[in-house]
Structures are given as C-alpha cells and as structure tokens.
Design a protein around this motif. Structure first.
Motif, short mmCIF file in Angstrom:
data_model
loop_
_atom_site.label_atom_id
_atom_site.label_comp_id
_atom_site.label_asym_id
_atom_site.label_seq_id
_atom_site.Cartn_x
_atom_site.Cartn_y
_atom_site.Cartn_z
N CYS A 1 -13.98 0.05 1.36
CA CYS A 1 -12.67 0.35 1.95
C CYS A 1 -12.04 -0.98 2.38
O CYS A 1 -10.92 -1.30 2.00
CB CYS A 1 -12.85 1.29 3.14
SG CYS A 1 -11.31 1.66 3.98
N TRP B 1 -2.42 -2.19 -5.69
CA TRP B 1 -2.08 -0.79 -5.48
C TRP B 1 -1.23 -0.64 -4.24
O TRP B 1 -1.30 -1.45 -3.31
CB TRP B 1 -3.31 0.12 -5.47
CG TRP B 1 -4.05 0.33 -4.21
CD1 TRP B 1 -3.74 1.18 -3.19
CD2 TRP B 1 -5.28 -0.31 -3.80
NE1 TRP B 1 -4.69 1.12 -2.19
CE2 TRP B 1 -5.65 0.21 -2.55
CE3 TRP B 1 -6.11 -1.28 -4.40
CZ2 TRP B 1 -6.80 -0.20 -1.86
CZ3 TRP B 1 -7.25 -1.68 -3.72
CH2 TRP B 1 -7.58 -1.15 -2.47
N GLY C 1 -0.38 1.77 -1.13
CA GLY C 1 -1.07 2.81 -0.37
C GLY C 1 -0.18 3.99 -0.03
O GLY C 1 1.06 3.90 -0.11
N ALA C 2 -0.82 5.07 0.38
CA ALA C 2 -0.10 6.32 0.65
C ALA C 2 0.95 6.17 1.74
O ALA C 2 2.03 6.76 1.69
CB ALA C 2 -1.10 7.40 1.04
N ARG D 1 -4.70 10.83 -3.94
CA ARG D 1 -5.63 10.68 -2.81
C ARG D 1 -5.48 11.81 -1.81
O ARG D 1 -5.96 11.72 -0.68
CB ARG D 1 -5.49 9.30 -2.13
CG ARG D 1 -4.09 8.91 -1.76
CD ARG D 1 -3.51 9.57 -0.55
NE ARG D 1 -3.95 8.97 0.69
CZ ARG D 1 -3.81 9.51 1.88
NH1 ARG D 1 -3.20 10.70 2.00
NH2 ARG D 1 -4.22 8.89 2.96
N GLU E 1 -14.85 4.60 -2.88
CA GLU E 1 -15.21 3.55 -1.91
C GLU E 1 -16.73 3.38 -1.86
O GLU E 1 -17.47 4.34 -1.64
CB GLU E 1 -14.65 3.89 -0.54
CG GLU E 1 -13.14 3.69 -0.49
CD GLU E 1 -12.55 3.83 0.90
OE1 GLU E 1 -11.45 3.30 1.12
OE2 GLU E 1 -13.17 4.49 1.76
C1 PEP Z 1 -7.55 2.79 1.06
O1 PEP Z 1 -7.58 2.92 -0.17
O2 PEP Z 1 -8.44 2.18 1.69
C2 PEP Z 1 -6.45 3.42 1.83
C3 PEP Z 1 -6.02 2.92 2.96
O3 PEP Z 1 -6.04 4.55 1.26
P1 PEP Z 1 -4.76 5.50 1.47
O4 PEP Z 1 -3.55 4.65 1.24
O5 PEP Z 1 -4.99 6.53 0.39
O6 PEP Z 1 -4.86 6.08 2.85
#
Ligand code: PEP
Ligand code: MN
Length: 269
Positions: free
Chosen positions: A30, A112, A114-115, A171, A234
């Motif tokens: 993570c 990437w 993130g959400a 996710r 992760e």
């Molecule tokens: C992550 O991939 O560690 C993360 C913070 O994910 P998310 O944006 O899906 O909450």
C-alpha cells in the motif's frame, strides 16, 4: 495503432497489459515505508513470473490527519532501485502536479489516479495538464461514489491531454453499509464503463474492495470471471506491521497462493 470511439482515442495495444492471455498482476505495498521493505517485497515478487508491475504509494490520501501520510520523494529513489534490481515495472499514485513531476523525474513507468482524486474534476484536470505531451500509461480508479460518468470524465480529461495508454481500476464504491466489504464492488459498473470506454483495459483492485485478506480470493475470481484484464493486489513483506491497510495486505507467499488458487483463464462472460 490508435482507435477512436465517441469520446476517447486510445492505443489499441496498451503497455499496461502483458500482451498474453493471462491477466496483468500489479503487486506491492500500500505504502512505501523503508527501502528494505520495498526491496524485500520486490525481490520476492520478482520470483513470481505472473507479477509484472510493482506498486507503492508514495503520498497517501488518509481519511483523517495524523496517520502515516506517505514517505514522499525518497520513496521514488527506492522505487528506482526496485526497478533496476528486479526489472519490474513501477507504478505510483499521483494526485497533483508536484506528484506527477516528481514521479516522471524518477522514471516511474505507470501512474494511477486514486479514488479520492477521480472524484474531483479540478484535480484530474491538474494532473492532465501536468501530463500534456508525456507518453506514459495512466490507470484511473473509480471515484469513491458510484458515478460512472465521473469515472469516464477523468479518462476523457487525460485523453484530451494526449494520454492514450489508459486503464481503469475498479476498487469498489463507498456505501453506508460496509459489510462484508470495505468498498462494495458493483459488477454491473464494469459492463457500463466498458461500453463507454471500449478497448480500455479494466483491472480489479480486490484489496481496496475487500479490506481484509480472507475475501481477496472471492473478489478476484469474480472479477476475472467478468473479464477483468488484471488484478492490483497489495503485497507487503510483513503485512501486520504495515503503516497503512495492514488487514488487507498479503505476503508475497500469500499472493503466490492466491494466484495459484485462481482460475486465471476462467471463461470470461
Ligand atoms: C491505494 O491504492 O493505496 C489507495 C489509496 O487506493 P484508493 O484510491 O482505491 O483508495
Ligand atoms: Mn491501500
């Protein structure tokens, strides 16, 4: 070769995918915590030929302040060492211009969104502007809320900035009832976003959907059954001591067992 549909121009053959029949597996912690943790995890993952990309969060979007918010730029140097020693491609989350600039300066292979960033068009536009003229694959996680148009909009913003190697990551979505999952998978969302973004690979992140390692197998197998092109899982050399998301991370040996238990070429529906 590039293909266009109504709103997106994407590369037909994305660098994110292995190019073979098996799903792409992205694994890694993570959060980047120490160089030793990164290298120990990556060395073990390198032994598993199903894993092609090493992920690590450098800047962490924590729900409340005061928790571990990421190691910052030094983690990118550790990531460079991971790449040169293991040959794994590297991936990090970016949420603003500074993150993009630092990641690019350190040779990160895949970015990437993130959400918590996908949910904000201002932030996505800022990232897109910072990527103008840069040739790099970018994966976009679904927004925290189940808004498919917002997810598509983030792809479009990046695409208009010239990013054609795009991918999606499911996710899960927040709900008021987070049992048994931390973030609920909405499997019909996969079909919806695929119809809106044809040709864009879709990766499932069972770790942030499940929130606990004992549910990873069920979520992963369901995603593959529905035609997911890859998994982001992760993985930490000592998950219980992880500074973020300890309960959902698996050891490299746990990942090996998980991948072996999956029907990776499961008939796609
Ligand atoms: C992550 O991939 O560690 C993360 C913070 O994910 P998310 O944006 O899906 O909450
Ligand atoms: Mn996490």
């Amino acid at each position: 070769m590039q293909v266009s549909n109504n709103s997106l121009t994407i590369t037909a053959r994305t660098k994110i995918l292995n190019g073979g029949p098996l799903p792409t597996v992205i694994a890694g912690p993570c959060s980047a915590e120490t160089e030793e943790q990164m290298l120990q995890t990556a060395r073990a993952l390198q032994q598993d030929h199903r894993v092609s990309v090493f992920r690590a969060g450098i800047w962490k979007p924590r729900t409340r302040p005061g928790l571990f918010e990421g190691i910052g730029q030094v983690g990118l140097e550790w990531l460079q060492n991971v790449k040169s020693e293991t040959g794994l491609q590297t991936a990090v989350e970016v949420a603003n211009t500074q993150h993009v600039e630092q990641a690019l300066r350190h040779g990160v292979d895949i970015l990437w969104v993130g959400a918590r960033t996908t949910v904000n068009p201002f932030s996505v536009q800022e990232i897109a502007d910072a990527l103008q003229g840069v040739d790099i694959p970018v994966l976009v996680k679904n927004p925290v809320n189940p808004d498919i148009q917002l997810w598509l909009g983030a792809l479009e913003r990046l695409n208009r900035a010239g990013i054609t190697d795009l991918g999606l990551i499911h996710r899960g979505f927040s709900t008021v009832n987070n049992k048994p999952y931390r973030n609920h998978p909405k499997w019909e969302a996969i079909a919806q976003i695929r119809a809106l973004a044809p040709g864009v690979p879709l990766i499932c992140d069972p770790s942030h959907i499940a929130g606990r390692r004992d549910l990873l197998q069920t979520v992963s197998q369901q995603a593959l059954h529905l035609g997911a092109d890859g998994l982001m899982i992760e993985t930490h050399c000592n998950p219980d001591a992880a500074l973020s998301d300890a309960s959902q991370q698996v050891t490299p040996a746990g990942l090996d067992a998980l991948l072996t238990s999956l029907d990776l070429e499961s008939e796609r529906v």
